[in-house]
Design an enzyme around this catalytic site. Structure first.
Site, mmCIF file in Angstrom:
data_model
loop_
_atom_site.group_PDB
_atom_site.id
_atom_site.type_symbol
_atom_site.label_atom_id
_atom_site.label_comp_id
_atom_site.label_asym_id
_atom_site.label_seq_id
_atom_site.Cartn_x
_atom_site.Cartn_y
_atom_site.Cartn_z
ATOM 1 N N ILE A 157 6.213 6.786 17.520
ATOM 2 C CA ILE A 157 6.083 7.542 16.259
ATOM 3 C C ILE A 157 4.865 8.471 16.283
ATOM 4 O O ILE A 157 4.954 9.629 15.916
ATOM 5 C CB ILE A 157 5.974 6.585 15.042
ATOM 6 N N LYS A 181 0.829 -1.209 0.000
ATOM 7 C CA LYS A 181 0.000 0.000 0.000
ATOM 8 C C LYS A 181 0.864 1.260 0.000
ATOM 9 O O LYS A 181 0.692 2.144 -0.840
ATOM 10 C CB LYS A 181 -0.914 0.025 1.240
ATOM 11 N N ASN A 182 1.770 1.349 0.960
ATOM 12 C CA ASN A 182 2.490 2.612 1.113
ATOM 13 C C ASN A 182 3.511 2.848 0.000
ATOM 14 O O ASN A 182 3.925 3.982 -0.227
ATOM 15 C CB ASN A 182 3.107 2.704 2.515
ATOM 16 N N ILE A 224 2.893 18.522 8.421
ATOM 17 C CA ILE A 224 3.696 18.310 7.203
ATOM 18 C C ILE A 224 4.754 19.404 7.045
ATOM 19 O O ILE A 224 5.179 19.723 5.936
ATOM 20 C CB ILE A 224 2.804 18.199 5.942
ATOM 21 N N ASP A 227 3.108 0.549 12.254
ATOM 22 C CA ASP A 227 1.908 0.007 11.600
ATOM 23 C C ASP A 227 1.588 -1.420 12.056
ATOM 24 O O ASP A 227 0.502 -1.932 11.769
ATOM 25 C CB ASP A 227 2.071 0.023 10.070
ATOM 26 N N ARG A 267 -4.252 9.879 3.192
ATOM 27 C CA ARG A 267 -3.061 10.580 3.641
ATOM 28 C C ARG A 267 -2.130 10.901 2.460
ATOM 29 O O ARG A 267 -1.565 11.983 2.350
ATOM 30 C CB ARG A 267 -2.332 9.658 4.635
HETATM 31 N N1 EPU Z 1 6.211 14.478 11.295
HETATM 32 C C1 EPU Z 1 6.316 15.819 11.587
HETATM 33 N N2 EPU Z 1 6.409 16.694 10.532
HETATM 34 C C2 EPU Z 1 6.382 16.269 9.234
HETATM 35 C C3 EPU Z 1 6.257 14.903 8.957
HETATM 36 C C4 EPU Z 1 6.182 14.031 10.025
HETATM 37 O O1 EPU Z 1 6.344 16.240 12.736
HETATM 38 O O2 EPU Z 1 6.461 17.134 8.339
HETATM 39 C C5 EPU Z 1 6.107 13.517 12.424
HETATM 40 C C6 EPU Z 1 4.754 12.814 12.447
HETATM 41 O O3 EPU Z 1 3.794 13.559 13.126
HETATM 42 C C7 EPU Z 1 5.109 11.523 13.113
HETATM 43 C C8 EPU Z 1 6.530 11.229 12.629
HETATM 44 O O4 EPU Z 1 7.057 12.482 12.197
HETATM 45 O O5 EPU Z 1 5.131 11.703 14.495
HETATM 46 C C9 EPU Z 1 6.646 10.237 11.486
HETATM 47 O O6 EPU Z 1 5.762 10.591 10.449
HETATM 48 P P1 EPU Z 1 5.991 10.139 8.936
HETATM 49 O O7 EPU Z 1 6.066 11.358 8.100
HETATM 50 O O8 EPU Z 1 7.124 9.178 8.878
HETATM 51 O O9 EPU Z 1 4.640 9.344 8.627
HETATM 52 P P2 EPU Z 1 3.597 9.571 7.483
HETATM 53 O O10 EPU Z 1 4.283 9.897 6.199
HETATM 54 O O11 EPU Z 1 2.512 10.454 7.948
HETATM 55 C C10 EPU Z 1 3.746 7.065 6.705
HETATM 56 C C11 EPU Z 1 2.745 5.986 6.393
HETATM 57 C C12 EPU Z 1 2.091 5.517 7.688
HETATM 58 C C13 EPU Z 1 3.176 5.000 8.619
HETATM 59 C C14 EPU Z 1 4.260 6.076 8.836
HETATM 60 C C15 EPU Z 1 5.428 5.592 9.664
HETATM 61 C C16 EPU Z 1 1.967 6.474 4.176
HETATM 62 C C17 EPU Z 1 0.913 7.009 3.305
HETATM 63 N N3 EPU Z 1 1.750 6.512 5.486
HETATM 64 O O12 EPU Z 1 3.005 8.107 7.334
HETATM 65 O O13 EPU Z 1 1.215 4.458 7.343
HETATM 66 O O14 EPU Z 1 2.609 4.688 9.869
HETATM 67 O O15 EPU Z 1 4.751 6.524 7.554
HETATM 68 O O16 EPU Z 1 6.012 4.470 9.088
HETATM 69 O O17 EPU Z 1 2.987 5.960 3.695
HETATM 70 C C18 EPU Z 1 -0.599 3.026 7.701
HETATM 71 O O18 EPU Z 1 -0.246 2.416 6.667
HETATM 72 O O19 EPU Z 1 -1.501 2.585 8.481
HETATM 73 C C19 EPU Z 1 0.037 4.292 8.026
HETATM 74 C C20 EPU Z 1 -0.457 5.122 8.922
#
Ligand code: EPU
Length: 424
Positions: free
Chosen positions: A330, A25-26, A127, A308, A96
């Protein structure tokens, strides 16, 4: 009267047999937007037939791309007719990964107007790191009224030092940097398998990306990228969910077409618990006969224990000997499955929003429960399969966002699971 759906599971049967894992998926939700960077059609194979993929098809079509999608076979995207750089709220909030349209549209059009993304409510999920990366590449970023408006005259490569290893931020900036002038260096990059998959995909389109899978990624921007035919990697989290379900039901399951090296942190925990795990090269066999030992689990960025899988892992830990400790590092609120597991007889004490102490009980019993997010859904599926009696799982739509044909797969392993419509 409006109707909704529920899953109904008669639990307590060991899962046994062979099952094939779907495409990731991701990884898929990064590769599909990445096709916009190409000057010719791209074909992606092995995409999972899930809601998040369907939502992205809808977004790409609304931007003008021609998408031929044959679920289970391939998706062909011709980005040449793209004539819009706007992704409105109604479309962006469906998933997302709609935020990857920012990096992809910047690379294609030098402009992106994308509403804030939706996705599971598991924490704040800012973000800022994505936007910091775009600014470093020379973009003007305006963030107001729920829309992010980003404009780049010409994207110019730069050093981006992430404050934390962010999966989404690394992917988004990589997408834009693939078309930037000169070199970009991403420092403190995330290392998840889908980041490597995206880099391989972009390289197959003529990009030059080195170091994906380490914490420094170097991208030499290219003005033009060509079409490709590419197969997405297997889903690490679906593989893990099936492994956990096999162990939790004291079953014997071989998960095929997976990448066992992506599973090492989970495999290590299962072995520590007394569960047998055998690496078959492109398959993993999980067998459990005796009782399970309690363990400590702390979620970490890859190659640590994936956040996850934390939620389904909690279900497995509800019947171990002794007390297990699960820490989520996380996301701020990824324990919404705990109240539902308690309904099923689990003994779980929360020591903060981030730490759960799970004391093993002899067995779970079936109960009506409600899914609050995708992986909470996975946790409740595992718990329902373990429990004595009938479990009704409400809001199964969350599960459909990330797991392809999950009921069929579980039924093929001997589970008694069906979906019913019910009144609101
Ligand atoms: N964070 C920030 N600022 C940012 C980006 C992230 O503070 O600009 C923080 C987040 O709040 C979090 C941490 O950094 O506390 C990690 O976030 P990350 O950006 O790595 O996660 P994400 O991109 O929002 C993706 C997956 C998630 C998975 C996480 C961690 C996708 C679409 N989503 O999320 O997948 O849990 O990485 O591996 O790829 C799922 O599949 O159920 C899912 C939630």
């Amino acid at each position: 009267m409006a109707t909704k759906q529920k899953m109904v599971i008669q639990g307590g049967r060991p899962l046994e047999g062979d099952v094939r894992v779907s495409g990731g998926k991701n990884a898929s939700v990064a590769l599909i937007p990445a096709t916009l960077l190409s000057d010719a059609p791209c074909v992606i194979e092995n995409l999972p037939d899930i809601e998040d993929v369907r939502a992205l098809v809808d977004i790409l079509r609304s931007l003008g791309a021609v998408v031929d999608y044959d679920p289970g076979v391939e998706m062909r995207v011709d980005p040449r007719p793209v004539n819009s750089f706007t992704v409105p709220y109604q479309k962006a909030q469906k998933l997302r990964a709609s935020y990857y349209l920012m990096g992809a549209l910047l690379g294609r059009c030098g402009h992106a107007d994308v509403a804030y993304p939706g996705g599971c409510h598991i924490g704040l999920r800012p973000i800022d790191q994505h936007l910091k990366g775009f600014r470093a590449l020379g973009c003007r970023v305006e963030d107001r009224a729920g829309m992010v408006n980003i404009e780049a005259g010409q994207l110019v490569g730069n050093v981006v030092n992430f404050d934390m290893a962010t999966v989404g931020g690394t992917i988004n900036v990589m997408l834009a940097a693939a078309k930037a002038e000169g070199q970009t260096m991403l420092i403190n990059a995330a290392k998840e398998p889908h980041i490597v998959d995206l880099a391989n995909f972009l390289n197959s389109m003529g990009a030059t990306i080195r170091g994906a899978g380490t914490d420094i990624i170097r991208i030499t921007g290219r003005p033009r990228l060509h079409g490709t035919v590419y197969q997405v990697i297997p889903d690490q989290i679906e593989t893990g969910t099936l492994m956990i379900a096999a162990a939790a039901t004291h079953g014997d399951v071989t998960v095929h077409d997976c990448i066992p090296t992506h599973m090492e942190s989970l495999t290590a925990k299962l072995l520590e618990m007394g569960i047998m795990v055998t690496d078959g090269g492109d398959s993993i066999r999980v067998r459990s006969t005796g009782p399970h030992r309690s363990v400590k689990v702390t979620t970490q960025a890859y190659p640590g224990f994936p956040t996850d899988l934390q939620q389904p892992m909690c279900s497995l830990l509800t019947t171990t000997q002794g007390t297990s400790r699960v820490e989520e590092t996380i996301f701020e609120s990824r324990f919404r499955h705990v109240d539902e597991l308690r309904r099923m007889g689990a003994k779980i004490d929360m020591f903060s929003d981030r730490v759960a102490m799970i004391t093993g009980v002899p067995e779970l019993y079936g109960a009506p429960v409600t899914v609050t997010d995708l992986r909470a859904g996975a946790a409740l599926l595992v718990a329902g399969l373990m429990a004595r009696g009938e479990t009704e799982i409400y809001e199964p739509g969350y599960i459909d966002r990330g797991y392809e044909h999950i009921e069929e797969k579980l039924r093929s392993l001997g589970a008694d699971i069906r979906r019913e419509t019910c009144e609101e």
